[in-house]
Design a protein around this motif. Structure first.
Motif, PDB file in Angstrom:
ATOM      1  N   MET A  52      -8.766  10.876   9.347  1.00  0.00           N
ATOM      2  CA  MET A  52      -7.962  10.400   9.907  1.00  0.00           C
ATOM      3  C   MET A  52      -7.150  10.218  11.412  1.00  0.00           C
ATOM      4  SD  MET A  52      -7.271   8.820   7.197  1.00  0.00           S
ATOM      5  CE  MET A  52      -6.089   7.932   7.542  1.00  0.00           C
ATOM      6  N   ARG A  93      -2.146   7.963   5.718  1.00  0.00           N
ATOM      7  CA  ARG A  93      -1.898   6.347   6.299  1.00  0.00           C
ATOM      8  C   ARG A  93      -0.738   5.810   6.191  1.00  0.00           C
ATOM      9  NH1 ARG A  93      -2.079   1.873   3.372  1.00  0.00           N
ATOM     10  NH2 ARG A  93      -2.338   2.757   2.129  1.00  0.00           N
ATOM     11  N   ARG A  99      -2.002   7.416  10.714  1.00  0.00           N
ATOM     12  CA  ARG A  99      -3.384   7.932  10.897  1.00  0.00           C
ATOM     13  C   ARG A  99      -4.622   6.654  10.785  1.00  0.00           C
ATOM     14  NH1 ARG A  99      -4.380  13.350  12.119  1.00  0.00           N
ATOM     15  NH2 ARG A  99      -2.420  13.823  12.870  1.00  0.00           N
ATOM     16  N   LYS A 100      -4.983   6.301  10.869  1.00  0.00           N
ATOM     17  CA  LYS A 100      -6.349   4.893  10.957  1.00  0.00           C
ATOM     18  C   LYS A 100      -7.258   5.766  10.845  1.00  0.00           C
ATOM     19  CE  LYS A 100      -4.839   1.931  14.906  1.00  0.00           C
ATOM     20  NZ  LYS A 100      -4.706   1.391  16.002  1.00  0.00           N
ATOM     21  N   ARG A 101      -8.109   5.192   9.717  1.00  0.00           N
ATOM     22  CA  ARG A 101      -9.451   5.868   8.637  1.00  0.00           C
ATOM     23  C   ARG A 101     -10.756   5.514  10.054  1.00  0.00           C
ATOM     24  NH1 ARG A 101     -11.685   2.769   6.177  1.00  0.00           N
ATOM     25  NH2 ARG A 101     -13.098   4.052   4.890  1.00  0.00           N
ATOM     26  N   ASP A 138      -3.077   9.161   0.664  1.00  0.00           N
ATOM     27  CA  ASP A 138      -2.700   8.191   1.471  1.00  0.00           C
ATOM     28  C   ASP A 138      -0.902   7.830   2.162  1.00  0.00           C
ATOM     29  OD1 ASP A 138      -1.145   8.503  -0.718  1.00  0.00           O
ATOM     30  OD2 ASP A 138      -0.853   6.463  -1.533  1.00  0.00           O
TER      31      ASP A 138
END
Length: 450
Positions: free
Chosen positions: A424, A372, A377-379, A369
């Motif tokens: 990510m 993020r 970062r984004k999924r 986690d």
């Protein structure tokens, strides 16, 4: 009574800090392996491109070297797994095999490989089975904001990372941006090879530095290049005279000074160092860490932050008592530095100005986690066609325009079509591919994240 409690807490902190510095000396035992890796990798003396059980074992990080240089670290990792029984029985490599394997698992996106590596005999540190209270006058603050504030009081920031914990690099991109706004223009890193100082250097590849094989580290270097930092390599391959334990650190400091402050007397320099090399103080046995030598050579009092100690381990017995206390009471919701309300002092030691406390790790969609929360970062779902193939495969995401020999922005191992791991990624344009251990490209795709 409160004053006595605070003094006792500070005494315990100092005791643990001493143990930490001594532990960093033990960590240096694995450096010979990295020198061997770097020397052989640069010279190309051992290709390791064809391996059988009958052939002489090579350094595990050099297995399938040609495939690695071409952008397929999975080939090296898979060969390590194949030859694990031989490495574990080898008189030469048994002591370092597991560390190098964990390194590659970190590079390939296994979320807790680094935490597991910290339990290796060379890195393991058993601590008292108690919790050490954070002194009552200290409050948690965002580590990023504290470093930004304190960096304005000096021209030298030294960040001591833990080589096995990519989480300790999760602040690099943000730090590079805030330090740039304060006039910092030089980025020096222990892992850099001289190649990063070439005028035609564009992005990290498999010859830019061993720990740059970590996509988190490599992405930070891309941010530095985009901002305009001048990259400085400063480590040395020379062994130095027998019995001179400080030769490497002294040479590192001299290299930094020669390549920054001697050329630009008003320079502001950000240094990414390994572990105890960031210490400002001479050790009891006379060892002079790089930061302590640089402080003396330049006359600049650096801001030194230490990342390894206050972080998660496999068992609580391996965790620092301060860390156990702070996390058990919910005081570490983000990368944190504790600051005294009354004196604006940072919670550190005589060796380091501040400890960074890292939140415990949660796994989301197969990824940690902190990617993020701290890295921003984004999924990104892996397109279905990239999940094809059988067995162990590697999904890689590159910046649009980068070659496959660049270190990816992110990568992750998948094993079956139903593997639900995600990538990510930051905002931007990327090209993606899936490869198997032999380098066969299973599929490619393009992706844009707003």
């Amino acid at each position: 009574m409160q004053g006595m409690s605070t003094k006792l807490s500070l005494a315990l902190v100092a005791c643990m800090a001493t143990q930490t510095v001594l532990a960093q000396r033990k960590f240096s035992l694995t450096r010979d392996a990295r020198i061997l890796f770097a020397d052989a990798f640069r010279s190309g003396r051992t290709s390791g491109s064809r391996i059988s059980q009958e052939e002489k074992l090579v350094f595990p990080g050099l297995l399938k070297k040609e495939a690695l240089e071409a952008g397929n670290p999975l080939a090296t990792y898979a060969a390590m797994i194949d030859l694990e029984p031989q490495y574990r029985q080898s008189k030469i490599f048994a002591g370092i095999y597991r560390e190098i394997r964990f390194n590659f698992e970190e590079f390939l996106g296994l979320p807790l490989a680094g935490v597991q590596a910290m339990s290796l005999p060379a890195l393991h540190r058993k601590t008292p089975s108690v919790e050490t209270p954070v002194p009552e006058s200290y409050e948690p603050e965002s580590a990023l904001k504290v470093i930004e504030r304190e960096a304005g009081k000096t021209r030298l920031v030294v960040f001591g990372e833990e080589h096995h914990l990519p989480q300790t690099r999760s602040l690099y991109e943000s730090l590079l941006r805030v330090l740039w706004s304060q006039g910092y223009r030089y980025l020096a890193a222990e892992t850099f090879t001289d190649e990063v100082m070439r005028p035609d250097f564009k992005y990290p590849d498999y010859q830019s530095g061993y720990y740059l094989l970590d996509p988190v580290f490599a992405s930070a270097v891309r941010v530095a290049k985009d901002l305009g930092y001048k990259l400085i390599a400063y480590d040395t391959k020379e062994r130095g005279p027998s019995g001179d334990a400080s030769f490497r650190d002294r040479t590192q400091a001299e290299n930094i000074k020669a390549r920054t402050f001697d050329l630009d007397p008003q320079a502001k320099v950000f240094i990414m160092a390994g572990r105890g090399h960031a210490s400002e103080e001479t050790a009891q046995d006379g060892w002079t860490p790089m930061a302590s030598v640089l402080k003396r050579l330049t006359g600049i009092d650096p801001l030194t932050v230490f990342a390894p100690s206050m972080s998660q381990r496999v068992t609580s017995e391996e965790e620092d008592p301060l860390y156990r206390f702070a996390t058990s009471r919910g005081l570490v919701k983000q990368p944190t530095i504790f600051v005294s309300r009354h004196e604006s002092r940072l919670l550190g030691s005589g060796s380091f100005d501040a400890y960074i406390f890292w939140p415990r790790i949660k796994i989301e969609d197969g990824r940690p986690d902190w990617m993020r929360q701290a890295l921003g970062r984004k999924r990104a779902q892996i397109p279905p066609r990239l999940r094809g193939g059988r067995g162990m495969r590697l999904v890689q995401a590159f910046r649009e325009g980068d070659r496959a020999s660049a270190i990816p922005v992110d990568q992750v191992i998948i094993n079956e079509p139903y593997d639900r791991k995600v990538l990510m990624l930051p905002a931007g344009k990327f090209w993606l591919r899936t490869i198997d251990r032999d380098g066969k490209v299973i599929a490619e795709a393009h992706l844009r994240l707003p």
